[in-house]
Design an enzyme around this catalytic site. Structure first.
Site, short mmCIF file in Angstrom:
data_model
loop_
_atom_site.label_atom_id
_atom_site.label_comp_id
_atom_site.label_asym_id
_atom_site.label_seq_id
_atom_site.Cartn_x
_atom_site.Cartn_y
_atom_site.Cartn_z
N SER A 84 0.84 -1.32 -0.06
CA SER A 84 -0.12 0.01 0.05
C SER A 84 1.04 1.30 -0.13
O SER A 84 1.61 1.41 -0.95
CB SER A 84 -0.89 -0.25 1.20
OG SER A 84 -2.11 0.83 1.03
N ASP A 121 -9.98 -3.49 -5.49
CA ASP A 121 -9.35 -2.59 -4.34
C ASP A 121 -9.96 -1.31 -4.58
O ASP A 121 -9.55 -0.50 -5.40
CB ASP A 121 -7.84 -2.85 -4.63
CG ASP A 121 -7.10 -2.22 -3.25
OD1 ASP A 121 -7.56 -1.30 -2.68
OD2 ASP A 121 -5.98 -2.22 -3.21
N HIS A 179 -8.04 -5.22 -1.71
CA HIS A 179 -7.08 -4.71 -1.04
C HIS A 179 -5.93 -5.41 -0.11
O HIS A 179 -4.81 -5.38 -0.10
CB HIS A 179 -7.17 -3.12 -0.04
CG HIS A 179 -5.97 -2.35 0.08
ND1 HIS A 179 -5.26 -1.66 -0.75
CD2 HIS A 179 -5.44 -2.05 1.54
CE1 HIS A 179 -4.47 -0.96 -0.13
NE2 HIS A 179 -4.29 -1.37 1.11
#
Length: 698
Positions: free
Chosen positions: A546, A632, A667
């Site tokens: 991320s 995501d 995600h």
């Protein structure tokens, strides 16, 4: 490995101009115009984009075909360290004790309860049964009503973090048929057990509206309780430990505003605690008509705790009870009928401090290891208690759960993490060191290795980093990383600026105009570990996800020679494009974190100076594995896809460059506790392959 040629994305130049600066993006077409529809229905992905992603997936699979047996061994190894029939320590509430429990072979937990005084267990919700036959299932919240008659629960069925909310009648263990779609997954019951509160996501996937639902009514009749008009603010809901108030919190990354609803009168209007002021954050607990507020108001950068009457909650009535001390960051607090417990961090180490609300006396719970992780939670839903619960672990010590009596200071071990395949902490060593940064700051680094690993520079080193949003990577126990350490890796966590490891200042010096410090810190750590003989140049695997994936992209551009390989999971690498697109879910709330390049030329230039996608160069790069999720909503799939496409175009040499997009997840990847291990096994196998460690021992 394979003679298959890597895919090449077609170049379709798109020009844009901001602040008089022209920018050309050859791979902008990988962003589906109908991305919002794709979040709800992955089959809606345009055919040309799907073809490219599937070609990359096929290439990744072909290149790593020789590691499939290793991946299978790693999976079984990591699975063998998980107790399959594990369960949480029960939390008591009135006549019952509630817990999560797994059965052998299950990917998802059961929500269970037993009578507090002992008796037969009831299964309130079997998430594994609910997941059966679904490609994706992630349990959100599961909250029982105060009268113990109802269970509200939520689930994400796409990986896109749209949660459907359900209500179950615990008298017959059947759902009522009420389904509330597209919520953020959170649930808060009013004390009458007839009303519940939830948050809906708007058309841009932002949690912006709080609704009240009454049991037995159609969700179309639900009452809008609060709507946030500023797209830069997200809304969340909760409840004070006293159960007296439902909490509505509107916030971005540096400002918050709280409203309270009387939980016994759920139809009452929300009451504002203190109006939002830019840069002022606060959160609220309550006991006996007094609010206990953790805040950074009045330049309390590392936070303080103040008190005010429920009747007069405004800023002008706040009175300090735990003053601000620079470098001691107060992370959270909770209040029971007679005590307050706060979790804080100083010099990179967490601590729990107890305050007697009657006498004001404080004491700290002591711990002895050099580096460790702590968590603080409730041992019971009963407000009139002297007990709290905390979790403790270190890089070598499996997690332990304690109940702690704040009055007698007795700690009771309630659970110790079991490693079924065996774990001997004495075989491992952990250290906390400090590394000098380019500007003289001292960067904390946590290290773990087997005692028989040579410290002569020959060992490979796995270096993990994040460095954003003030998030601190804890020095906690992980059964998975033992698969690396047992194969000779030294495992290191670089606690770089952008986290709050050394207080709020550490965060401030790694955001916006100071963002470059995050990347330079990581490079400084890598260089220091080479200089000190822990490893050698080119023997480092860098890993982040991320915003930590942004870190990976930046250091790949800035110091590629240091690293043998890089794993970037759901990497936020197209920073400038994303921050220029206010329709994306997270963009407006994240301008305080990165800057607003739409309004500010200085912010535009700063982001452009480090955005990994915009700074790919014609140079040699280390081996790179990028992982993405099609649904995501946080780091959209096209960011890593565009990044890999540009890397393929620019990179020199024959180093590996792989992209894997999970076409049915978001995600966090696969949600099942075992399916997730297959993703970890792929990452570890990639690192072992890159480091030339694919021999019989692996």
């Amino acid at each position: 490995m394979t003679d298959i040629k890597p895919p090449r994305a077609e170049k379709r130049p798109v020009k844009s101009v901001h602040h008089g600066i022209e920018r050309v993006d050859d791979y902008a077409w990988l962003r589906a115009d109908n991305w919002q529809e794709v979040l709800r229905d992955p089959s809606a992905l345009p055919a040309d984009i799907r073809a490219y992603l599937e070609a990359e997936n096929a290439y990744q699979k072909a290149v790593m075909a020789g590691t499939e047996a290793l991946q299978a061994r790693l999976f079984e190894e990591m699975k063998g360290r998980i107790r399959e029939d594990d369960s949480s320590v029960p939390v008591t509430d009135g006549p019952f004790a509630y817990a999560l429990r797994y059965v052998e072979g299950a990917q998802h937990p059961r929500i269970v309860r037993t009578p507090r005084e002992g008796g037969e267990e009831e299964v309130l919700l079997d998430a594994d049964a609910e997941a059966r036959g679904r490609e994706f299932f992630s349990l959100g919240a599961a909250e029982h009503a105060p009268d113990h008659r109802w269970l509200a629960w939520s689930a994400d069925l796409k990986g896109s973090e749209y949660y459907d909310l359900h209500i179950r009648d615990l008298q017959n263990m059947q759902d009522t048929g009420t389904v509330i779609p597209e919520t953020d997954g959170s649930i808060v019951w009013a004390e009458d057990s007839r009303h519940l509160f939830y948050v809906r996501l708007d058309e841009n996937h932002r949690p912006s509206r709080v609704f009240r639902h009454r049991l037995g009514t159609d969700p179309s009749e639900d009452v809008l309780v609060y709507e946030e008009k500023d797209p830069g603010f997200f809304v969340s809901i909760g409840k004070t430990t006293s159960r007296r108030f439902i909490v509505i919190d509107a916030h971005d990354h540096e400002t918050s505003e709280v409203r309270l609803i009387d939980a016994a009168v759920p139809t009452s209007e929300p009451v504002l605690v203190a109006a939002r002021e830019k840069g002022v954050e606060y959160d609220v607990e309550e006991a006996h008509g007094t609010l206990y507020i953790r805040t950074n108001a009045d330049d309390a950068e590392d936070f303080k705790i103040v008190m005010a009457s429920v009747a007069t909650p405004g800023r002008e009535h706040w009175r300090d009870i735990v003053g601000h001390r620079q470098g001691r960051l107060i992370l959270s607090h909770m209040v029971t009928s007679g005590h307050m417990a706060r979790l804080e961090r100083e010099n990179g180490l967490p601590a729990i401090v107890i305050t007697d609300l009657h006498t004001g006396r404080e004491h700290e719970i002591a711990f002895s290891e050099e580096a460790y992780a702590l968590g603080l939670s409730a041992a019971t839903r009963d407000f009139d208690t002297t007990f709290i619960r905390f979790t403790y672990s270190s890089m070598t010590t499996p997690q332990r759960v304690y109940d702690y009596d704040m009055a007698s200071r007795e700690r009771i071990l309630r659970k110790e993490q079991q490693v079924p395949s065996g774990h001997d902490p004495s075989q491992y060593e952990t250290r906390r060191i400090f590394v000098p940064a380019h500007d003289g700051e001292q960067i904390p680094v946590t290290l773990l290795w087997r005692r028989d690993t040579p410290l002569d520079g020959s060992a490979p080193l796995w270096l993990y980093g994040y460095g954003a949003y003030g998030i601190t990577i804890p020095a906690a126990f992980s059964t998975n990383r033992l698969s690396l350490v047992d194969r000779g890796f030294i495992y290191a966590i670089a606690h770089v600026r952008g986290g709050k490891d050394k207080g709020y200042r550490w965060y401030r010096l790694g955001k916006r105009e100071h963002k470059i410090n995050t990347f330079r810190d990581f490079i400084s750590v890598a260089e220091h570990l080479v200089e000190e003989g822990y490893t050698s140049q080119g023997r480092i695997m860098a890993h982040g996800g991320s915003a930590g994936g942004m870190l990976m992209g930046a250091v790949a551009n800035m110091a590629p020679e240091l690293f043998g390989g890089i794993v970037a999971e759901v990497p936020f690498v197209d920073v400038l494009s994303t921050m220029l697109d206010p329709t994306l879910p997270l963009t407006p709330p994240e301008w305080p974190e990165w800057g607003n390049p739409i309004e500010s030329k200085a912010d535009y230039l700063n982001i452009a100076s480090y955005s990994p996608y915009d700074n790919v160069k014609e140079q040699a790069y280390p081996a790179i594995l990028a992982l993405a999720g099609l649904t995501d909503p946080r780091v959209t799939y096209w960011e890593p896809a565009k990044w890999v496409a540009r890397l393929r175009e620019k990179k020199r040499g024959d180093s590996l460059l792989l992209l894997k997009t999970d076409m049915g997840a978001g995600h966090a990847g696969k949600p099942g506790r075992f399916d997730h291990l297959r993703d970890v096994a792929l990452v570890y196998a990639f690192g072992l392959m890159v480091m030339g460690m694919l021999d019989d021992r692996t």
